[in-house]
Write a protein that holds these residues in place. Structure first.
Motif, short mmCIF file in Angstrom:
data_model
loop_
_atom_site.label_atom_id
_atom_site.label_comp_id
_atom_site.label_asym_id
_atom_site.label_seq_id
_atom_site.Cartn_x
_atom_site.Cartn_y
_atom_site.Cartn_z
N ASN A 3 46.76 29.94 27.81
CA ASN A 3 46.05 30.04 29.07
C ASN A 3 45.13 31.27 29.02
O ASN A 3 45.61 32.40 28.91
N ASN A 4 43.82 31.05 29.07
CA ASN A 4 42.87 32.16 28.98
C ASN A 4 42.45 32.70 30.34
O ASN A 4 41.42 33.34 30.48
N LEU A 5 43.27 32.41 31.35
CA LEU A 5 42.99 32.90 32.69
C LEU A 5 43.50 34.34 32.84
O LEU A 5 44.58 34.68 32.35
N ASN A 6 42.71 35.18 33.48
CA ASN A 6 43.09 36.57 33.75
C ASN A 6 42.93 36.86 35.23
O ASN A 6 42.27 36.12 35.96
N LYS A 7 43.54 37.96 35.66
CA LYS A 7 43.55 38.31 37.07
C LYS A 7 42.98 39.71 37.26
O LYS A 7 43.32 40.63 36.53
N GLU A 8 42.09 39.85 38.23
CA GLU A 8 41.52 41.15 38.56
C GLU A 8 41.38 41.27 40.07
O GLU A 8 41.71 40.34 40.80
N ALA A 9 40.90 42.40 40.50
CA ALA A 9 40.70 42.63 41.94
C ALA A 9 39.30 43.18 42.17
O ALA A 9 38.61 43.60 41.24
N PHE A 10 38.87 43.13 43.44
CA PHE A 10 37.59 43.72 43.82
C PHE A 10 37.82 45.22 44.07
O PHE A 10 38.36 45.60 45.11
N ILE A 11 37.43 46.03 43.11
CA ILE A 11 37.64 47.48 43.20
C ILE A 11 36.30 48.16 42.98
O ILE A 11 35.54 47.79 42.08
N GLY A 12 36.02 49.15 43.78
CA GLY A 12 34.79 49.91 43.62
C GLY A 12 34.84 50.83 42.42
O GLY A 12 35.87 50.94 41.72
N ASN A 13 33.76 51.53 42.18
CA ASN A 13 33.67 52.44 41.05
C ASN A 13 34.52 53.68 41.28
O ASN A 13 34.72 54.13 42.41
N ASP A 14 35.00 54.25 40.17
CA ASP A 14 35.64 55.56 40.19
C ASP A 14 34.62 56.54 39.64
O ASP A 14 34.56 56.81 38.45
N GLY A 15 33.78 57.06 40.53
CA GLY A 15 32.64 57.86 40.08
C GLY A 15 31.59 56.94 39.47
O GLY A 15 31.05 56.07 40.13
N SER A 16 31.34 57.13 38.19
CA SER A 16 30.38 56.27 37.47
C SER A 16 31.08 55.23 36.61
O SER A 16 30.43 54.50 35.86
N VAL A 17 32.40 55.15 36.72
CA VAL A 17 33.18 54.22 35.90
C VAL A 17 33.48 52.96 36.71
O VAL A 17 34.02 53.03 37.82
N GLN A 18 33.13 51.80 36.14
CA GLN A 18 33.38 50.53 36.82
C GLN A 18 34.85 50.15 36.65
O GLN A 18 35.48 50.44 35.62
N ARG A 19 35.38 49.46 37.66
CA ARG A 19 36.77 49.00 37.60
C ARG A 19 36.86 47.56 38.08
O ARG A 19 35.94 47.04 38.69
#
Length: 248
Positions: free
Chosen positions: A124-140
């Motif tokens: 299963n190539n499904l992954n899970k993430e969330a809507f998270i803003g940047n930590d400074g200039s680092v994307q999350r």
């Protein structure tokens, strides 16, 4: 100018009666002065530029009929947004009081092979993430996934921003802002760059906020090739399999 006129209708007047006065005011000079003031303010006032939201619209590049519903596996990424709810159907919230919006994603084609016939998808190539803003200039979160997939476009647009802020297009103005937007659009639609094709889907439990959050990520990551599609049975099976595996 104001004039005071004494009314005299003739005839005998009673002794001690007050004289009646009528006041007449000519407003013609006042009208002329108001017109002069209006003209003065119109010529001397700087009009405020309207604040509008710049939206990255999907590209209108031509696609052959046989490729209309297809995308290169290396470019395709599918987002499936959903919202956690309780038994009564109310949206669950985290410790900060924010709705628990989740985004599942897979790259390329879905994998639903069950080689062992045990009822579980083997790869299963499904992954899970969330809507998270940047930590400074680092994307999350999902933003980092989309950023990495569209990094060539983002790098060129960042260079364009530096040149625009350095006034390489002459001093900033409304015209130069239009030039910047036109050049940015050319970069987003440049077929020589590696660009993702994003398919956005929503489960029946998904809130409008989760879907809008996915569309916001398209704008933030300057993605021009995206579309909203319906969730299908394969997507549902992959989500149920993912939840079952990570629950145990």
């Amino acid at each position: 100018m104001a004039q005071i006129e004494q009314s005299d209708k003739g005839g005998k007047k009673k002794k001690g009666a007050q004289k009646k006065m009528s006041i007449h005011v000519d407003f013609t000079p006042m009208v002329d002065m108001n017109m002069l003031l209006i003209t003065f303010f119109m010529l001397c006032t700087t009009m405020i530029k309207s604040q509008t939201l710049q939206i990255t619209l999907p590209t209108n590049e031509k696609v052959e009929q046989q490729d209309m519903n297809k995308a290169k596996e290396s470019e395709a990424i599918t987002l499936i947004v959903t919202t956690e709810r309780d038994a009564q159907g109310n949206i669950r919230k985290d410790d900060d009081g924010k709705p628990m919006n989740i985004v599942y994603y897979y790259e390329g084609q879905p994998n639903v092979a069950d080689e062992d016939n045990d009822g579980r998808i083997d790869n299963n190539n499904l992954n899970k993430e969330a809507f998270i803003g940047n930590d400074g200039s680092v994307q999350r979160g999902i933003r980092k996934i989309l950023h990495d997939r569209n990094k060539q476009v983002l790098a060129k647009i960042d260079d364009l921003k530096v040149k625009w802020r350095a006034k390489e297009f002459s001093p900033k103005s409304e015209i130069n802002d239009s030039i910047y937007q036109a050049k940015a659009k050319e970069i987003r639609n440049d077929s020589t760059l590696t660009r993702p094709v994003v398919i956005i889907k929503a489960t029946p439990e998904a809130s409008w906020e989760s879907l809008i959050g996915a569309l916001d990520e398209m704008q933030i990551n300057q993605i021009s090739r995206y579309q909203i599609d319906n969730i299908n049975q394969v997507d549902s099976v992959m989500i149920l399999d993912y939840i079952g595996k990570h629950r145990n």
